[in-house]
Motif scaffolding. Structure first.
Motif, PDB file in Angstrom:
ATOM      1  N   GLN A  36       5.487  15.310  38.207  1.00  0.00           N
ATOM      2  CA  GLN A  36       4.544  15.240  37.092  1.00  0.00           C
ATOM      3  C   GLN A  36       3.278  16.030  37.390  1.00  0.00           C
ATOM      4  N   ARG A  37       2.780  15.908  38.607  1.00  0.00           N
ATOM      5  CA  ARG A  37       1.549  16.613  38.978  1.00  0.00           C
ATOM      6  C   ARG A  37       1.766  18.128  39.014  1.00  0.00           C
ATOM      7  N   LEU A  38       2.937  18.556  39.485  1.00  0.00           N
ATOM      8  CA  LEU A  38       3.233  19.986  39.538  1.00  0.00           C
ATOM      9  C   LEU A  38       3.240  20.595  38.142  1.00  0.00           C
ATOM     10  N   GLY A  39       3.707  19.803  37.167  1.00  0.00           N
ATOM     11  CA  GLY A  39       3.737  20.293  35.798  1.00  0.00           C
ATOM     12  C   GLY A  39       2.360  20.648  35.275  1.00  0.00           C
ATOM     13  N   VAL A  40       1.347  19.990  35.821  1.00  0.00           N
ATOM     14  CA  VAL A  40      -0.040  20.245  35.419  1.00  0.00           C
ATOM     15  C   VAL A  40      -0.684  21.306  36.305  1.00  0.00           C
ATOM     16  N   GLU A  41      -0.478  21.176  37.620  1.00  0.00           N
ATOM     17  CA  GLU A  41      -1.189  22.022  38.578  1.00  0.00           C
ATOM     18  C   GLU A  41      -0.471  23.346  38.859  1.00  0.00           C
ATOM     19  N   CYS A  42       0.834  23.382  38.662  1.00  0.00           N
ATOM     20  CA  CYS A  42       1.593  24.611  38.911  1.00  0.00           C
ATOM     21  C   CYS A  42       2.699  24.719  37.857  1.00  0.00           C
ATOM     22  N   PRO A  43       2.328  24.927  36.596  1.00  0.00           N
ATOM     23  CA  PRO A  43       3.288  24.866  35.490  1.00  0.00           C
ATOM     24  C   PRO A  43       4.401  25.910  35.546  1.00  0.00           C
ATOM     25  N   SER A  44       4.224  26.965  36.323  1.00  0.00           N
ATOM     26  CA  SER A  44       5.277  27.982  36.414  1.00  0.00           C
ATOM     27  C   SER A  44       6.438  27.540  37.303  1.00  0.00           C
ATOM     28  N   ALA A  45       6.224  26.491  38.092  1.00  0.00           N
ATOM     29  CA  ALA A  45       7.274  25.993  38.985  1.00  0.00           C
ATOM     30  C   ALA A  45       8.185  25.026  38.233  1.00  0.00           C
ATOM     31  N   ARG A  46       9.475  25.249  38.332  1.00  0.00           N
ATOM     32  CA  ARG A  46      10.461  24.363  37.709  1.00  0.00           C
ATOM     33  C   ARG A  46      11.061  23.469  38.783  1.00  0.00           C
ATOM     34  N   VAL A  47      11.037  22.170  38.550  1.00  0.00           N
ATOM     35  CA  VAL A  47      11.506  21.218  39.559  1.00  0.00           C
ATOM     36  C   VAL A  47      12.981  20.894  39.365  1.00  0.00           C
ATOM     37  N   LEU A  48      13.734  21.039  40.447  1.00  0.00           N
ATOM     38  CA  LEU A  48      15.128  20.615  40.506  1.00  0.00           C
ATOM     39  C   LEU A  48      15.202  19.463  41.490  1.00  0.00           C
ATOM     40  N   ILE A  49      15.447  18.269  40.984  1.00  0.00           N
ATOM     41  CA  ILE A  49      15.534  17.091  41.837  1.00  0.00           C
ATOM     42  C   ILE A  49      16.818  17.154  42.660  1.00  0.00           C
ATOM     43  N   LEU A  50      16.700  16.910  43.962  1.00  0.00           N
ATOM     44  CA  LEU A  50      17.852  16.818  44.855  1.00  0.00           C
ATOM     45  C   LEU A  50      17.761  15.463  45.541  1.00  0.00           C
ATOM     46  N   SER A  51      18.557  14.507  45.053  1.00  0.00           N
ATOM     47  CA  SER A  51      18.371  13.114  45.448  1.00  0.00           C
ATOM     48  C   SER A  51      19.689  12.446  45.810  1.00  0.00           C
ATOM     49  N   MET A  52      19.577  11.364  46.567  1.00  0.00           N
ATOM     50  CA  MET A  52      20.741  10.542  46.877  1.00  0.00           C
ATOM     51  C   MET A  52      20.946   9.460  45.821  1.00  0.00           C
TER      52      MET A  52
END
Length: 216
Positions: A67-83
């Motif tokens: 959520q914070r990256l969406g505000v502070e670094c909007p050009s970055a797209r997050v791909l969750i890699l989770s168990m």
């Protein structure tokens, strides 16, 4: 060239993913971090296009960091890699702004495919998660990380996670660069909003709601 940052609290996982991804000429790992807070500090300078983000990390979990990256670094797209396959984690991730969700037991081919898809602006959901279930669940949950903690501010969620992970007020003040009195005020507000009256209750709540995990 797809610029990738890897965020996971296990160094062997970060190194393994880096070795795998750098075999492909169109992918470059530009940075890595061991928790969400470090990721936020690094992302601005590293300028990743895709951030491979774990969900359960100490200090700041992957959902909050997304959520914070969406505000502070909007050009970055997050791909969750989770168990985690639980619908709650998946729904929270997409609500926070993630562009994809991948399970850690995926194949190397699927990981690379997911990175390329997210970099191209697509939304990626791995084969281990049923898309229809996600759709239905997202429509039914509130526009927040969870109904019970909807009233908490982003800062209060940070404090809640750090409290649940065993940090005292002095440590939290140091990590968040605020004074101890402010930490105590946040703690009191969290307890008041959630109607919880002990550290043990806050810890159980944080684990149940996915704010933190003690299973690292």
């Amino acid at each position: 060239m797809i610029r990738v940052m890897i965020v996971d609290d296990h160094s062997i996982v970060r190194e393994g993913i880096r070795i795998l991804l750098e075999k492909f000429p169109d992918i470059m790992v530009v940075a890595d971090a061991d928790n969400g807070r470090s990721a936020l500090e690094i992302a601005g300078e590293a300028s990743p296009e895709v951030v491979l983000m774990d969900t359960s990390m100490p200090g700041m979990n992957g959902i909050e960091a997304t959520q914070r990256l969406g505000v502070e670094c909007p050009s970055a797209r997050v791909l969750i890699l989770s168990m985690h396959k639980d619908k709650r984690f998946v729904a929270q991730a997409f609500r926070a702004g993630a562009r994809g969700y991948l399970l850690k037991d995926c194949t190397s081919a699927e990981l690379v495919h997911a990175v390329r898809a997210v970099a191209a602006g697509e939304i990626y959901v791995c084969s281990g998660i049923i898309g229809v279930v996600i759709d239905d669940y997202i429509k039914r949950i509130p526009d927040s990380f969870g109904q019970s903690d909807a009233a908490l501010t982003p800062r209060e969620r940070e404090v809640l996670q750090l409290i649940a992970e065993g940090n005292n007020a002095k440590n939290i003040a140091f990590l968040l660069k605020i004074n101890v009195k402010t930490v105590d005020t946040h703690r009191q507000q969290i307890m008041k909003k959630l109607k919880l009256y002990s550290i043990a209750e806050l810890t159980k709540f944080a684990i149940r709601e996915g704010v933190t995990s003690l299973e690292n």
